[in-house]
Write a protein that holds these residues in place. Structure first.
Motif, PDB file in Angstrom:
ATOM      1  N   GLY A  30       0.803  -1.259  -0.100  1.00 47.54           N
ATOM      2  CA  GLY A  30      -0.032   0.086   0.073  1.00 47.54           C
ATOM      3  C   GLY A  30       0.907   1.206   0.125  1.00 47.54           C
ATOM      4  N   ASN A  31       2.056   1.254   0.786  1.00 43.58           N
ATOM      5  CA  ASN A  31       2.730   2.441   0.688  1.00 43.58           C
ATOM      6  C   ASN A  31       3.496   2.871  -0.492  1.00 43.58           C
ATOM      7  OD1 ASN A  31       2.319   2.913   3.527  1.00 43.58           O
ATOM      8  ND2 ASN A  31       4.011   1.872   4.242  1.00 43.58           N
ATOM      9  N   THR A  32       3.879   1.498  -1.048  1.00 40.12           N
ATOM     10  CA  THR A  32       4.517   1.566  -2.242  1.00 40.12           C
ATOM     11  C   THR A  32       3.531   2.113  -3.616  1.00 40.12           C
ATOM     12  OG1 THR A  32       5.851  -0.290  -1.806  1.00 40.12           O
ATOM     13  CG2 THR A  32       5.898   0.171  -4.115  1.00 40.12           C
ATOM     14  N   VAL A  33       2.440   1.644  -3.658  1.00 40.39           N
ATOM     15  CA  VAL A  33       1.385   1.945  -4.538  1.00 40.39           C
ATOM     16  C   VAL A  33       1.019   3.520  -4.300  1.00 40.39           C
ATOM     17  CG1 VAL A  33      -0.911   1.884  -5.100  1.00 40.39           C
ATOM     18  CG2 VAL A  33       0.467  -0.167  -4.841  1.00 40.39           C
ATOM     19  N   SER A  34       1.018   3.923  -2.875  1.00 35.57           N
ATOM     20  CA  SER A  34       0.505   5.386  -2.899  1.00 35.57           C
ATOM     21  C   SER A  34       1.715   6.278  -3.097  1.00 35.57           C
ATOM     22  CB  SER A  34      -0.046   5.346  -1.143  1.00 35.57           C
ATOM     23  OG  SER A  34       1.178   5.166  -0.531  1.00 35.57           O
ATOM     24  N   SER A  35       2.924   5.926  -2.793  1.00 34.11           N
ATOM     25  CA  SER A  35       4.077   6.716  -3.263  1.00 34.11           C
ATOM     26  C   SER A  35       4.013   6.574  -4.674  1.00 34.11           C
ATOM     27  CB  SER A  35       5.398   6.187  -2.606  1.00 34.11           C
ATOM     28  OG  SER A  35       5.539   4.818  -2.915  1.00 34.11           O
ATOM     29  N   GLY A  36       3.930   5.653  -5.355  1.00 32.29           N
ATOM     30  CA  GLY A  36       3.929   5.685  -6.947  1.00 32.29           C
ATOM     31  C   GLY A  36       2.940   6.553  -7.484  1.00 32.29           C
ATOM     32  N   HIS A  39       4.055  10.055  -7.122  1.00 33.74           N
ATOM     33  CA  HIS A  39       5.096  10.399  -7.897  1.00 33.74           C
ATOM     34  C   HIS A  39       4.459  10.669  -9.395  1.00 33.74           C
ATOM     35  CE1 HIS A  39       9.421  10.305  -9.146  1.00 33.74           C
ATOM     36  NE2 HIS A  39       8.946   9.411 -10.230  1.00 33.74           N
ATOM     37  N   THR A  40       3.777   9.648  -9.930  1.00 30.17           N
ATOM     38  CA  THR A  40       2.999   9.734 -11.103  1.00 30.17           C
ATOM     39  C   THR A  40       2.504  11.234 -11.250  1.00 30.17           C
ATOM     40  OG1 THR A  40       2.612   7.392 -11.240  1.00 30.17           O
ATOM     41  CG2 THR A  40       1.374   8.628 -12.779  1.00 30.17           C
ATOM     42  N   ASN A  41       1.502  11.681 -10.167  1.00 29.09           N
ATOM     43  CA  ASN A  41       0.788  12.599  -9.973  1.00 29.09           C
ATOM     44  C   ASN A  41       1.771  13.952 -10.327  1.00 29.09           C
ATOM     45  OD1 ASN A  41      -1.721  11.737  -9.911  1.00 29.09           O
ATOM     46  ND2 ASN A  41      -1.978  11.884  -7.495  1.00 29.09           N
ATOM     47  N   ASP A  42       3.108  13.986  -9.679  1.00 29.36           N
ATOM     48  CA  ASP A  42       4.048  14.908  -9.828  1.00 29.36           C
ATOM     49  C   ASP A  42       4.447  14.945 -11.122  1.00 29.36           C
ATOM     50  OD1 ASP A  42       3.592  15.560  -7.180  1.00 29.36           O
ATOM     51  OD2 ASP A  42       5.511  14.625  -6.554  1.00 29.36           O
ATOM     52  N   LEU A  43       4.766  13.952 -11.822  1.00 30.29           N
ATOM     53  CA  LEU A  43       5.054  13.792 -13.225  1.00 30.29           C
ATOM     54  C   LEU A  43       4.118  14.406 -14.107  1.00 30.29           C
ATOM     55  CD1 LEU A  43       6.863  10.264 -13.573  1.00 30.29           C
ATOM     56  CD2 LEU A  43       7.771  12.417 -13.706  1.00 30.29           C
TER      57      LEU A  43
END
Length: 51
Positions: A30-36, A39-43
């Motif tokens: 869950g932490n990996t997905v949420s940080s991913g 990150h995608t939103n930032d990109l």
């Protein structure tokens, strides 16, 4: 009877252990997905803002 109750206790301990591992791995995923996602939103925001 003693042997049976020992098996039941061992079974419960294994279940608790497995549940703990499942919970920890689910939390890690869950932490990996949420940080991913963050990150995608930032990109995406960077691409939209650069245009």
């Amino acid at each position: 009877m003693k042997n049976g109750s020992a098996q039941i206790i061992a079974f419960i301990l294994i279940l608790v252990f497995a549940a703990g591992i499942a919970f920890a791995s689910t939390k890690a995923v869950g932490n990996t997905v949420s940080s991913g996602v963050i990150h995608t939103n930032d990109l995406v925001n960077n691409v939209l803002n650069s245009k």
